[in-house]
Design a protein around this motif. Structure first.
Motif, PDB file in Angstrom:
ATOM      1  N   LEU A 203       9.610  25.777 -17.056  1.00 37.13           N
ATOM      2  CA  LEU A 203       8.551  25.132 -16.279  1.00 37.13           C
ATOM      3  C   LEU A 203       8.364  23.686 -16.735  1.00 37.13           C
ATOM      4  O   LEU A 203       8.255  22.764 -15.910  1.00 37.13           O
ATOM      5  CB  LEU A 203       7.248  25.914 -16.442  1.00 37.13           C
ATOM      6  CG  LEU A 203       6.056  25.410 -15.629  1.00 37.13           C
ATOM      7  CD1 LEU A 203       6.226  25.754 -14.154  1.00 37.13           C
ATOM      8  CD2 LEU A 203       4.751  26.007 -16.150  1.00 37.13           C
ATOM      9  N   LEU A 204       8.318  23.476 -18.054  1.00 36.18           N
ATOM     10  CA  LEU A 204       8.122  22.131 -18.589  1.00 36.18           C
ATOM     11  C   LEU A 204       9.355  21.266 -18.357  1.00 36.18           C
ATOM     12  O   LEU A 204       9.242  20.070 -18.057  1.00 36.18           O
ATOM     13  CB  LEU A 204       7.796  22.206 -20.085  1.00 36.18           C
ATOM     14  CG  LEU A 204       6.527  22.971 -20.464  1.00 36.18           C
ATOM     15  CD1 LEU A 204       6.340  22.952 -21.978  1.00 36.18           C
ATOM     16  CD2 LEU A 204       5.300  22.386 -19.778  1.00 36.18           C
ATOM     17  N   ALA A 205      10.530  21.848 -18.506  1.00 36.13           N
ATOM     18  CA  ALA A 205      11.766  21.080 -18.347  1.00 36.13           C
ATOM     19  C   ALA A 205      11.965  20.616 -16.910  1.00 36.13           C
ATOM     20  O   ALA A 205      12.721  19.668 -16.667  1.00 36.13           O
ATOM     21  CB  ALA A 205      12.962  21.917 -18.794  1.00 36.13           C
ATOM     22  N   GLY A 206      11.286  21.242 -15.978  1.00 36.87           N
ATOM     23  CA  GLY A 206      11.410  20.822 -14.593  1.00 36.87           C
ATOM     24  C   GLY A 206      10.556  19.629 -14.230  1.00 36.87           C
ATOM     25  O   GLY A 206      10.722  19.047 -13.154  1.00 36.87           O
ATOM     26  N   ILE A 207       9.660  19.219 -15.127  1.00 31.26           N
ATOM     27  CA  ILE A 207       8.718  18.151 -14.799  1.00 31.26           C
ATOM     28  C   ILE A 207       9.338  16.757 -14.795  1.00 31.26           C
ATOM     29  O   ILE A 207       9.009  15.940 -13.927  1.00 31.26           O
ATOM     30  CB  ILE A 207       7.509  18.193 -15.766  1.00 31.26           C
ATOM     31  CG1 ILE A 207       6.763  19.522 -15.612  1.00 31.26           C
ATOM     32  CG2 ILE A 207       6.556  17.025 -15.520  1.00 31.26           C
ATOM     33  CD1 ILE A 207       5.625  19.717 -16.606  1.00 31.26           C
TER      34      ILE A 207
ATOM     35  N   MET B  11      13.506  25.255 -25.834  1.00 34.05           N
ATOM     36  CA  MET B  11      13.072  24.041 -25.174  1.00 34.05           C
ATOM     37  C   MET B  11      14.229  23.060 -25.030  1.00 34.05           C
ATOM     38  O   MET B  11      14.392  22.423 -23.980  1.00 34.05           O
ATOM     39  CB  MET B  11      11.939  23.397 -25.992  1.00 34.05           C
ATOM     40  CG  MET B  11      11.238  22.222 -25.299  1.00 34.05           C
ATOM     41  SD  MET B  11      10.210  22.710 -23.903  1.00 34.05           S
ATOM     42  CE  MET B  11      11.216  22.169 -22.507  1.00 34.05           C
ATOM     43  N   LYS B  12      15.042  22.959 -26.062  1.00 29.39           N
ATOM     44  CA  LYS B  12      16.210  22.067 -25.999  1.00 29.39           C
ATOM     45  C   LYS B  12      17.178  22.511 -24.908  1.00 29.39           C
ATOM     46  O   LYS B  12      17.657  21.698 -24.107  1.00 29.39           O
ATOM     47  CB  LYS B  12      16.927  22.038 -27.346  1.00 29.39           C
ATOM     48  CG  LYS B  12      16.089  21.507 -28.503  1.00 29.39           C
ATOM     49  CD  LYS B  12      16.784  21.741 -29.835  1.00 29.39           C
ATOM     50  CE  LYS B  12      15.892  21.411 -31.014  1.00 29.39           C
ATOM     51  NZ  LYS B  12      16.492  21.791 -32.318  1.00 29.39           N
ATOM     52  N   SER B  13      17.447  23.806 -24.874  1.00 26.96           N
ATOM     53  CA  SER B  13      18.408  24.293 -23.882  1.00 26.96           C
ATOM     54  C   SER B  13      17.872  24.146 -22.467  1.00 26.96           C
ATOM     55  O   SER B  13      18.632  23.854 -21.532  1.00 26.96           O
ATOM     56  CB  SER B  13      18.771  25.752 -24.166  1.00 26.96           C
ATOM     57  OG  SER B  13      17.627  26.586 -24.117  1.00 26.96           O
TER      58      SER B  13
ATOM     59  N   GLY C  32       5.895  13.696 -24.098  1.00 23.70           N
ATOM     60  CA  GLY C  32       6.628  14.628 -24.942  1.00 23.70           C
ATOM     61  C   GLY C  32       6.277  16.066 -24.606  1.00 23.70           C
ATOM     62  O   GLY C  32       5.208  16.373 -24.073  1.00 23.70           O
ATOM     63  N   PHE C  33       7.210  16.958 -24.911  1.00 23.21           N
ATOM     64  CA  PHE C  33       7.048  18.351 -24.502  1.00 23.21           C
ATOM     65  C   PHE C  33       6.016  19.101 -25.338  1.00 23.21           C
ATOM     66  O   PHE C  33       5.424  20.077 -24.871  1.00 23.21           O
ATOM     67  CB  PHE C  33       8.411  19.053 -24.545  1.00 23.21           C
ATOM     68  CG  PHE C  33       9.299  18.640 -23.409  1.00 23.21           C
ATOM     69  CD1 PHE C  33       9.221  19.272 -22.188  1.00 23.21           C
ATOM     70  CD2 PHE C  33      10.198  17.592 -23.549  1.00 23.21           C
ATOM     71  CE1 PHE C  33      10.014  18.882 -21.117  1.00 23.21           C
ATOM     72  CE2 PHE C  33      11.002  17.196 -22.495  1.00 23.21           C
ATOM     73  CZ  PHE C  33      10.906  17.831 -21.269  1.00 23.21           C
TER      74      PHE C  33
ATOM     75  N   TYR D  35       7.577  10.988 -20.366  1.00 23.91           N
ATOM     76  CA  TYR D  35       6.273  11.189 -19.734  1.00 23.91           C
ATOM     77  C   TYR D  35       6.337  12.425 -18.848  1.00 23.91           C
ATOM     78  O   TYR D  35       7.263  12.598 -18.050  1.00 23.91           O
ATOM     79  CB  TYR D  35       5.894   9.971 -18.895  1.00 23.91           C
ATOM     80  CG  TYR D  35       4.582  10.138 -18.157  1.00 23.91           C
ATOM     81  CD1 TYR D  35       3.394  10.339 -18.861  1.00 23.91           C
ATOM     82  CD2 TYR D  35       4.530  10.118 -16.770  1.00 23.91           C
ATOM     83  CE1 TYR D  35       2.190  10.507 -18.198  1.00 23.91           C
ATOM     84  CE2 TYR D  35       3.324  10.281 -16.098  1.00 23.91           C
ATOM     85  CZ  TYR D  35       2.160  10.477 -16.818  1.00 23.91           C
ATOM     86  OH  TYR D  35       0.969  10.650 -16.159  1.00 23.91           O
ATOM     87  N   LEU D  36       5.318  13.280 -18.949  1.00 24.36           N
ATOM     88  CA  LEU D  36       5.332  14.558 -18.246  1.00 24.36           C
ATOM     89  C   LEU D  36       4.054  14.798 -17.440  1.00 24.36           C
ATOM     90  O   LEU D  36       3.681  15.939 -17.175  1.00 24.36           O
ATOM     91  CB  LEU D  36       5.545  15.696 -19.257  1.00 24.36           C
ATOM     92  CG  LEU D  36       6.917  15.655 -19.949  1.00 24.36           C
ATOM     93  CD1 LEU D  36       6.924  16.522 -21.183  1.00 24.36           C
ATOM     94  CD2 LEU D  36       8.006  16.097 -18.990  1.00 24.36           C
ATOM     95  N   GLY D  37       3.390  13.705 -17.041  1.00 23.40           N
ATOM     96  CA  GLY D  37       2.208  13.841 -16.198  1.00 23.40           C
ATOM     97  C   GLY D  37       0.950  14.147 -16.991  1.00 23.40           C
ATOM     98  O   GLY D  37       0.999  14.625 -18.126  1.00 23.40           O
ATOM     99  N   ASN D  38      -0.197  13.874 -16.376  1.00 23.10           N
ATOM    100  CA  ASN D  38      -1.501  14.166 -16.982  1.00 23.10           C
ATOM    101  C   ASN D  38      -1.648  13.613 -18.389  1.00 23.10           C
ATOM    102  O   ASN D  38      -2.148  14.268 -19.298  1.00 23.10           O
ATOM    103  CB  ASN D  38      -1.771  15.677 -16.969  1.00 23.10           C
ATOM    104  CG  ASN D  38      -2.231  16.179 -15.619  1.00 23.10           C
ATOM    105  OD1 ASN D  38      -3.403  16.168 -15.288  1.00 23.10           O
ATOM    106  ND2 ASN D  38      -1.271  16.604 -14.820  1.00 23.10           N
ATOM    107  N   ARG D  39      -1.178  12.388 -18.577  1.00 22.23           N
ATOM    108  CA  ARG D  39      -1.277  11.666 -19.851  1.00 22.23           C
ATOM    109  C   ARG D  39      -0.514  12.337 -20.986  1.00 22.23           C
ATOM    110  O   ARG D  39      -0.706  12.002 -22.147  1.00 22.23           O
ATOM    111  CB  ARG D  39      -2.742  11.451 -20.264  1.00 22.23           C
ATOM    112  CG  ARG D  39      -3.513  10.555 -19.318  1.00 22.23           C
ATOM    113  CD  ARG D  39      -4.874  10.166 -19.867  1.00 22.23           C
ATOM    114  NE  ARG D  39      -5.758  11.303 -19.983  1.00 22.23           N
ATOM    115  CZ  ARG D  39      -6.384  11.653 -21.085  1.00 22.23           C
ATOM    116  NH1 ARG D  39      -6.208  10.960 -22.195  1.00 22.23           N
ATOM    117  NH2 ARG D  39      -7.188  12.694 -21.117  1.00 22.23           N
TER     118      ARG D  39
END
Length: 793
Positions: free
Chosen positions: A221-225, A101-103, A198-199, A191-195
């Motif tokens: 996928l998450l890092a692109g948000i 996730m960090k990378s 954080g990842f 903030y990553l959408g939909n309330r």
């Protein structure tokens, strides 16, 4: 030459001087001017810095990070089933966040994070050149530290003063915190959408899994948000999110975070979103919505202030596996009933252009319009019929998803809609909008169920709720029928009348008339009443044991009359029933009052635990944000003398008779399917089959299932508790009882005489107990009442 002349000569035009001298003088002046401007700029900058720096916020919010953490609801085995608050968060320490996730974040947002000092000047130049060449803002140069500064303290307005403060705060953060601390804050705060903040929260929200289980494809996928949470989150726009994911994976590969093999595997992994409606919503692994909502309501009543931001954790008594078994069994019970009921026709009939299925773009555009009006519901998916043949129906979900319905069982359910002579509103044809359901082996067309159901299971020793499902679909009405629906219990209420009679001298072998009768309006005080047995079958005389196994209405009424409705009305309060909802009249014997499924489960728990009244409870404990216990349940346990509800002999005899119901009576299927000898229970079907019930138990587990319409109406003349509700109960118990080995039945309690296969209370020994009620040759209850006269027969 005079001095004046010399002075004049010095001020003369220098056009006759050498060219190099003139250029040198120009640059000298320019240098002096530039130095002056720089000095002024430095002075102004220094003044601005001197004024702004003291006004920068301190970093307590970062060094003592305490975000607004929502209220979280867990099962007893610590599976999250609900989260309530404006922000969804899961705060993790740096070493708890997986390296992948960090990378992924570093690759997507700031690949030189560990090299620069807060501002990536190389990135600024690179972004500037890129934007200049494209003549648009294609790239930004905001670093992770700058984003942390902005998210914690600053607004997102695009002004020079805000940007200036952001730069200063960036330097201060870099000077005060380590790189790992800054990255930890970013990974928890962004903030990553939909309330989701954080990842860790985003992983649950979008992928339905903890951060520790992420693959490289998931992390990308998450890092692109963060680039644009409203546009790049996979719920709002999955295709765009996937394009962004591919970009992040490419960056991870080029920066050396992924090998060639890992990169190819990540590209091949399908993107599966598990928070869309129809799957465990919000990333929850268990369908515990009704339990979570009830826990939320209870928490508000106890902690009304800031309950959604204090980081409270609520641990319920719900068992995650039990909850999912209950959920699946209830839904299958409702769908089975829906399959039996006549198919009412499609949701709508649309005109579909000829040949549109041959143009994928046009077909998808047409279907998009359909989906704007008609929506998928949990496991029930909207589709449009393309063609209808006697042996196959083709239904489109998209141009690339055409579903074929061929199974004979599936076609049989909708046979009336395939008849060419059926009315147009009933007939399935091209353009029909239908609901699709995927059974284990095939697709089927079903109407959206309108019938409802409820199921609750609890531990009879202390009242801990193990499973609770309050309806078919929480997301289309969160009315909890387990706790809020007051329904007639029908024959499932008879055991409580029988129990009352045992303490008045009746025994399982007491003979009772089963013949029909009629009461006139004068006798009832209102209108004539002529109750009937289900199926219209009557027998001259039956023992009480036989009558409860066969659920005979005439016997129950005569038992109630023999002990007195007033006495029975008071007696049922020992089980937790509200006597104001059970009028002291003869129809009470047939369950004409009102109960909730939760009340009925509490009542049957008294038979299961030997005669003790327990209080159902959902919340076991509550902890604060520091994991300190601030509330702990202290339930009353069966065996506590203060909880004694009924005579232990009464509980023992009723348990014995109710085991007969599950062995050879209306619930005999229970033993046939579950193959246990410790099963007991009672079916219930109200007048005109409006409500269908089954309440059953073992010594370790009580369960109650109900099926009916919210607006009461008949389920159908052939629907009964044994046919409609018992399967829901069995579907759950087949799994849940594996954790509870069959227990050997204990011996009878003190004061209970066992003689000739019958049970007698010591105060009503053989020869002094009630042996007979009613005369088989009489068909008038008035005559019957005159005959019993309260005497023992």
């Amino acid at each position: 030459m005079s001095k004046s002349s010399e002075h004049y000569d010095d001020d003369r035009d220098d056009s006759d001087k050498p060219q190099g001298s003139r250029i040198l003088r120009f640059f000298l002046k320019l240098t002096i001017l530039g130095a002056g401007l720089l000095a002024c700029g430095a002075l102004l900058g220094g003044m601005a810095l001197a004024l702004a720096w003291p006004n920068l916020p301190d970093l307590n919010a970062m060094t003592d990070y305490r975000p607004r953490v929502p209220l979280r609801i867990y099962t007893a085995d610590k599976v999250l089933i609900g989260e309530f608050g404006e922000e969804r968060r899961n705060v993790l320490r740096f070493n708890e966040i997986p390296d992948v996730m960090k990378s992924a974040v570093l690759s997507a947002e700031d690949d030189r994070f560990y090299q620069h000092g807060g501002i990536d000047w190389f990135g600024v130049v690179r972004a500037g050149l890129t934007n200049l060449m494209s003549m648009q803002k294609a790239q930004g140069a905001s670093t992770i530290t700058m984003q942390v500064a902005r998210n914690f303290y600053l607004s997102s307005e695009k002004t020079f003063s805000r940007k200036f403060y952001e730069l200063l705060l960036t330097f201060k953060i870099e000077a005060s915190l380590t790189k790992d601390q800054i990255l930890e804050l970013y990974l928890n705060q962004i903030y990553l959408g939909n309330r989701a903040y954080g990842f860790a929260a985003a992983s649950r929200t979008y992928l339905g899994k903890p951060l520790s289980d992420l693959t490289a494809a998931d992390a990308a996928l998450l890092a692109g948000i963060p680039k644009a949470p409203s546009r790049f989150n996979p719920i709002a726009n999955k295709p765009r999110a996937v394009v962004r994911q591919r970009y992040v994976l490419g960056r991870m590969h080029s920066l050396g975070y992924l090998t060639d093999a890992e990169y190819k595997a990540a590209l091949a992994q399908p993107v599966v979103i598990k928070s869309a409606e129809g799957t465990p919503a919000g990333g929850y692994a268990v369908h515990g919505e009704y339990a979570a909502e009830l826990a939320r309501q209870l928490m508000i009543s106890v902690y009304p202030d800031n309950v959604y931001s204090r980081g409270l954790n609520v641990y319920t008594t719900i068992q995650s596996k039990d909850q999912e078994w209950a959920y699946q069994s209830l839904r299958e019970g409702v769908l089975d009933y829906t399959r039996r009921a006549p198919y009412p026709g499609p949701e709508a009939q649309l005109t579909m252009p000829a040949g549109i299925e041959n143009d994928p773009a046009k077909l998808d555009e047409f279907l998009d319009g359909v989906f704007d009006k008609y929506h998928d519901r949990t496991e029930m998916l909207i589709g449009v019929v393309l063609s209808v043949k006697p042996d196959e129906i083709r239904v489109a979900r998209s141009a690339s998803e055409i579903i074929s319905i061929k199974d004979k069982k599936a076609l049989g359910v909708i046979a009336r809609a395939l008849n060419p002579k059926a009315p147009p509103e009933l007939r399935l044809q091209r353009g029909s909008v239908v609901y699709l359901h995927k059974s284990p082996d095939y697709w089927e067309i079903l109407n959206m169920p309108t019938v409802q159901s409820a199921f609750v299971a609890l531990t009879p020793q202390d009242g801990a709720l193990r499973a609770m499902v309050g309806g078919f679909d929480f997301y289309h009405g969160n009315f909890n029928r387990v706790t809020q629906a007051w329904r007639q219990p029908g024959s499932s209420f008879k055991p409580f009348i029988y129990a009352a009679s045992l303490e008045r001298g009746l025994t399982p072998n007491t003979m009772i008339s089963d013949m029909p009768f009629e009461l006139s309006a004068e006798q009832t005080g209102s209108k004539a009443w002529s109750p009937k047995n289900y199926g219209g079958q009557y027998e001259p005389m039956l023992t009480m044991r036989e009558a409860i196994a066969k659920s005979k209405n005439m016997v129950s009424i005569r038992i109630l009359q023999s002990i007195g409705p007033k006495y029975a009305q008071e007696y049922i309060t020992r089980f937790g029933f509200d006597k104001s909802r059970h009028a002291a009249v003869l129809p009470m014997a047939l369950g004409a009052g009102s109960v909730t499924p939760m009340q009925l489960a509490t009542g049957f728990a008294v038979f299961a635990n030997g005669g003790y009244r327990i209080t159902p409870y959902l919340i076991d404990k509550v902890t604060d944000a520091n994991d300190q216990v601030i509330m702990q349940a202290k339930p009353v346990i069966a065996g506590d003398a203060s909880a004694r509800a009924i005579d232990p002999r009464t509980a023992y005899v009723m348990d014995d008779m109710l085991r007969g119901v599950a062995t050879s009576g209306t619930a005999a299927r229970a033993k046939q399917v579950l193959k246990r000898n410790d099963l007991a229970g009672k079916t219930g079907t109200t007048n005109e089959s409006v409500d269908a019930w089954f309440a059953g138990y073992t010594p370790q587990l009580v369960g109650v299932a109900w099926l009916g319409y919210d607006q009461p109406k008949s389920l159908g003349s052939r629907e009964t508790g044994g046919g409609a509700a018992l399967p829901v109960w069995m579907g759950y118990m087949q799994n849940a009882l594996k954790a509870f080995p069959e227990e050997k039945r204990p011996g009878p309690p003190d004061g209970l005489i066992v003689e000739g296969g019958n049970f007698y209370f010591s105060e009503f020994p053989p020869g002094q107990s009630v042996t007979k009620i009613g005369l088989p040759e009489k068909d008038s209850l008035g005559d019957f009442l005159n005959n019993i006269g309260g005497s023992k027969r």
